[in-house]
Design an enzyme around this catalytic site. Structure first.
Site, PDB file in Angstrom:
ATOM      1  N   LYS A 180       9.218  -3.980  29.697  1.00 30.30           N
ATOM      2  CA  LYS A 180       7.859  -4.140  29.852  1.00 30.30           C
ATOM      3  C   LYS A 180       6.808  -3.086  28.904  1.00 30.30           C
ATOM      4  CE  LYS A 180       8.565  -2.445  34.129  1.00 30.30           C
ATOM      5  NZ  LYS A 180       9.975  -2.376  34.086  1.00 30.30           N
ATOM      6  N   THR A 181       7.621  -2.044  28.805  1.00 28.43           N
ATOM      7  CA  THR A 181       6.911  -1.103  27.691  1.00 28.43           C
ATOM      8  C   THR A 181       6.917  -1.480  26.387  1.00 28.43           C
ATOM      9  OG1 THR A 181       7.141   0.625  29.180  1.00 28.43           O
ATOM     10  CG2 THR A 181       6.653   1.068  27.050  1.00 28.43           C
ATOM     11  N   ASP A 197      13.881  -1.534  33.002  1.00 34.66           N
ATOM     12  CA  ASP A 197      14.626  -1.975  31.560  1.00 34.66           C
ATOM     13  C   ASP A 197      14.557  -3.433  31.194  1.00 34.66           C
ATOM     14  OD1 ASP A 197      15.463   0.494  30.770  1.00 34.66           O
ATOM     15  OD2 ASP A 197      17.490   0.329  31.307  1.00 34.66           O
ATOM     16  N   HIS A 214       9.380   2.626  39.096  1.00 34.20           N
ATOM     17  CA  HIS A 214       9.348   1.675  40.375  1.00 34.20           C
ATOM     18  C   HIS A 214       8.449   2.139  41.543  1.00 34.20           C
ATOM     19  CE1 HIS A 214      10.247  -1.577  43.169  1.00 34.20           C
ATOM     20  NE2 HIS A 214      10.900  -0.778  44.026  1.00 34.20           N
TER      21      HIS A 214
HETATM   22  N1  LIG Z   1      17.325  -7.543  22.665  1.00 33.57           N
HETATM   23  C1  LIG Z   1      16.094  -7.024  23.134  1.00 33.57           C
HETATM   24  N2  LIG Z   1      15.945  -5.830  23.735  1.00 33.57           N
HETATM   25  C2  LIG Z   1      14.972  -5.524  24.309  1.00 33.57           C
HETATM   26  C3  LIG Z   1      13.560  -6.460  24.153  1.00 33.57           C
HETATM   27  N3  LIG Z   1      12.626  -5.664  24.702  1.00 33.57           N
HETATM   28  C4  LIG Z   1      13.281  -4.531  25.156  1.00 33.57           C
HETATM   29  N4  LIG Z   1      14.458  -4.463  24.997  1.00 33.57           N
HETATM   30  C5  LIG Z   1      15.307  -3.227  25.206  1.00 33.57           C
HETATM   31  O1  LIG Z   1      15.578  -2.977  26.453  1.00 33.57           O
HETATM   32  C6  LIG Z   1      15.354  -1.723  26.761  1.00 33.57           C
HETATM   33  C7  LIG Z   1      14.141  -1.166  27.815  1.00 33.57           C
HETATM   34  O2  LIG Z   1      13.207  -1.641  27.483  1.00 33.57           O
HETATM   35  P1  LIG Z   1      11.574  -1.001  27.954  1.00 33.57           P
HETATM   36  O3  LIG Z   1      10.616  -1.693  27.139  1.00 33.57           O
HETATM   37  O4  LIG Z   1      11.752   0.444  28.077  1.00 33.57           O
HETATM   38  O5  LIG Z   1      11.746  -1.701  29.346  1.00 33.57           O
HETATM   39  P2  LIG Z   1      10.859  -1.502  30.816  1.00 33.57           P
HETATM   40  O6  LIG Z   1      10.901  -2.447  31.449  1.00 33.57           O
HETATM   41  O7  LIG Z   1       9.588  -0.640  30.313  1.00 33.57           O
HETATM   42  O8  LIG Z   1      11.585  -0.056  31.672  1.00 33.57           O
HETATM   43  P3  LIG Z   1      11.210   0.773  32.532  1.00 33.57           P
HETATM   44  O9  LIG Z   1       9.802   1.176  32.371  1.00 33.57           O
HETATM   45  O10 LIG Z   1      12.070   1.803  32.538  1.00 33.57           O
HETATM   46  O11 LIG Z   1      11.149   0.032  33.811  1.00 33.57           O
HETATM   47  C8  LIG Z   1      15.410  -0.974  25.580  1.00 33.57           C
HETATM   48  O12 LIG Z   1      16.366  -0.518  25.214  1.00 33.57           O
HETATM   49  C9  LIG Z   1      14.383  -1.869  24.655  1.00 33.57           C
HETATM   50  O13 LIG Z   1      14.838  -1.839  23.301  1.00 33.57           O
HETATM   51  C10 LIG Z   1      13.850  -7.513  23.803  1.00 33.57           C
HETATM   52  O14 LIG Z   1      12.792  -8.428  23.432  1.00 33.57           O
HETATM   53  N5  LIG Z   1      14.919  -7.861  22.930  1.00 33.57           N
HETATM   54 MG   LIG Z   2       8.357   1.137  30.881  1.00 33.94          MG
END
Ligand SMILES: Nc1nc2c(ncn2[C@@H]2O[C@H](COP(=O)(O)OP(=O)(O)OP(=O)(O)O)[C@@H](O)[C@H]2O)c(=O)[nH]1
Ligand SMILES: [Mg+2]
Length: 389
Positions: free
Chosen positions: A25-26, A22, A85
């Site tokens: 990354k994506t 969270d 993970h």
């Molecule tokens: N405010 C804010 N929220 C963000 C940002 N980037 C991501 N988010 C939020 O953080 C949450 C997780 O984002 P993801 O991109 O799914 O995170 P991840 O690291 O890919 O998560 P996993 O693949 O589950 O490990 C989402 O609700 C996004 O909208 C950012 O730059 N700013």
């Molecule tokens: Mg992801």
């Protein structure tokens, strides 16, 4: 026969995002493709296309790994984003992700979390020598707190031998960049500049004898048998004589293509199809190796460092003991092998142990080669060869 030839204009690198669940990354991966698409050097890949990538068979292991492609002014990148993970553990340890460098994503709101540290440790273990930090969600973070997060990340990297004082740390917002906010769009550009300049061009072992682990075999009517895969090292050209290890035959390469385009010469890192003269379709299989004749010596015995996946990572619930006989996925091959744990005798899920393995048949092995251990269709361990013989 008038296909346009592939033109190699920029060096190719494999990179990826790592970091705690969270932390974004994506979202960041999607933002990178969007910013570059707007510059005219790539295709925008939205979040849901990255996160719902199909299961891909990589190196004989079914791995959930999403590849996106993009270009900066100076380089062509294949970027991997892994959804969970457990996938990081498997992909990193088996070398399936093949990262030349990594973008460590750390949320400005949370700072270092357990998987942040774990991925840095893994990266070190598998030989990823260059990390660039993206302190993400900087749009929502308090400036002073973000300063602390940056300090904390630099310390973590130094503790793992990454030279935390000199590692580029860029404050970004994947989310705001995706929304088109100019300030944060610029932050993605700054991150890419840091990757371009800080991650050096990988050594491709282009001068080594040619080696391609066969991933797939197909027949092109009227032309013959084609093998596909990624060139592990060396180069290959039309007219080159090759040996097919596993099939026990020699042949001559009569065609080389990448993404459907003919090429003069394929080199380490390229994904290619090779047309082989006089080879019957059923003589060659996935797991065989196409190599410069006489360049490889197969063996069946090796010592390795093995990580036994925990139950939470989809691994076993019970320990492994000497005499355990799982399948080893080595390059694209799938071979049964006997594990000897030596004095330790027992390894519990979650343990990292040194083992000796006797394979059911000989395959080319070398120190540093990664592999996965599977049992009943699931991955239960991952390791690296430390000694052969
Ligand atoms: N405010 C804010 N929220 C963000 C940002 N980037 C991501 N988010 C939020 O953080 C949450 C997780 O984002 P993801 O991109 O799914 O995170 P991840 O690291 O890919 O998560 P996993 O693949 O589950 O490990 C989402 O609700 C996004 O909208 C950012 O730059 N700013
Ligand atoms: Mg992801």
């Amino acid at each position: 026969m008038s296909k346009t030839a592939y033109v190699r204009t920029k060096p190719h690198l494999n990179i990826g995002t790592m970091g705690h669940v969270d932390h974004g990354k994506t979202t960041l991966t999607a933002a990178i493709t969007k910013v570059l698409a707007e510059r005219g050097s790539g295709t925008y890949v939205p979040f849901d296309r990255i996160d719902r990538a199909p299961e891909e068979a990589a190196r004989g292991i079914t791995i959930n790994i999403a590849h996106v492609e993009y270009e900066t002014d100076t380089r062509h990148y294949a970027h991997v984003d892994m959804p969970g993970h457990a996938d990081y553990i498997k992909n990193m340890v088996t070398g399936a992700a093949q990262l030349d460098g990594a973008i460590l994503v750390v949320s400005a709101l949370d700072g270092i979390m357990p998987q942040t540290a774990e991925h840095v440790l893994l990266a070190r273990q598998v030989g990823v020598d260059h990390i660039v930090v993206a302190v993400n969600k900087a749009d929502a973070g308090d400036e002073e707190l973000t300063d602390l997060v940056e300090l904390e990340v630099r310390e973590l990297l130094s503790a793992h031998g990454y030279g935390g004082d000199t590692v580029p740390v860029v404050r970004v917002s994947g989310l705001r960049a995706l929304e088109g906010d100019p300030r944060w769009t610029e932050s993605i550009g700054a991150l890419l500049d840091a990757v371009d300049t800080y991650v050096p061009l990988p050594e491709r072992y282009i001068d080594a004898p040619f080696l391609l682990p066969v991933e797939n075999v197909l027949t092109i009517t009227g032309r013959g048998t084609v093998v596909t895969g990624a060139v592990e090292r060396g180069t290959v050209r039309v007219g080159d004589r090759v040996e097919v290890l596993g099939a026990g035959l020699e042949s001559v390469v009569t065609g080389v293509e990448t993404f459907g385009k003919p090429m003069d010469e394929a080199q380490a890192g390229d994904n290619v199809a090779l047309l082989l003269r006089g080879v019957a379709r059923d003589a060659v299989r996935r797991g065989h190796l196409v190599a410069a004749p006489g360049s490889l010596a197969p063996s069946s015995r090796f010592t390795a460092q093995v990580y036994v996946l925990s139950a939470a990572e989809g691994g076993r619930t019970t320990p492994v003991t000497t005499g355990y006989r799982p399948q080893f996925y080595i390059r694209t091959a799938d071979v049964v092998g006997d594990i000897d744990l030596g004095e330790a005798a027992v390894a519990r899920p979650g343990d990292t142990v040194t083992v000796t393995v006797e394979l059911g048949r000989e395959v080319p092995l070398e120190p540093g080669l990664g592999f996965a251990i599977r049992e009943g269709g699931r991955t239960v361990g991952a390791g690296t060869v430390t000694r052969v013989g």
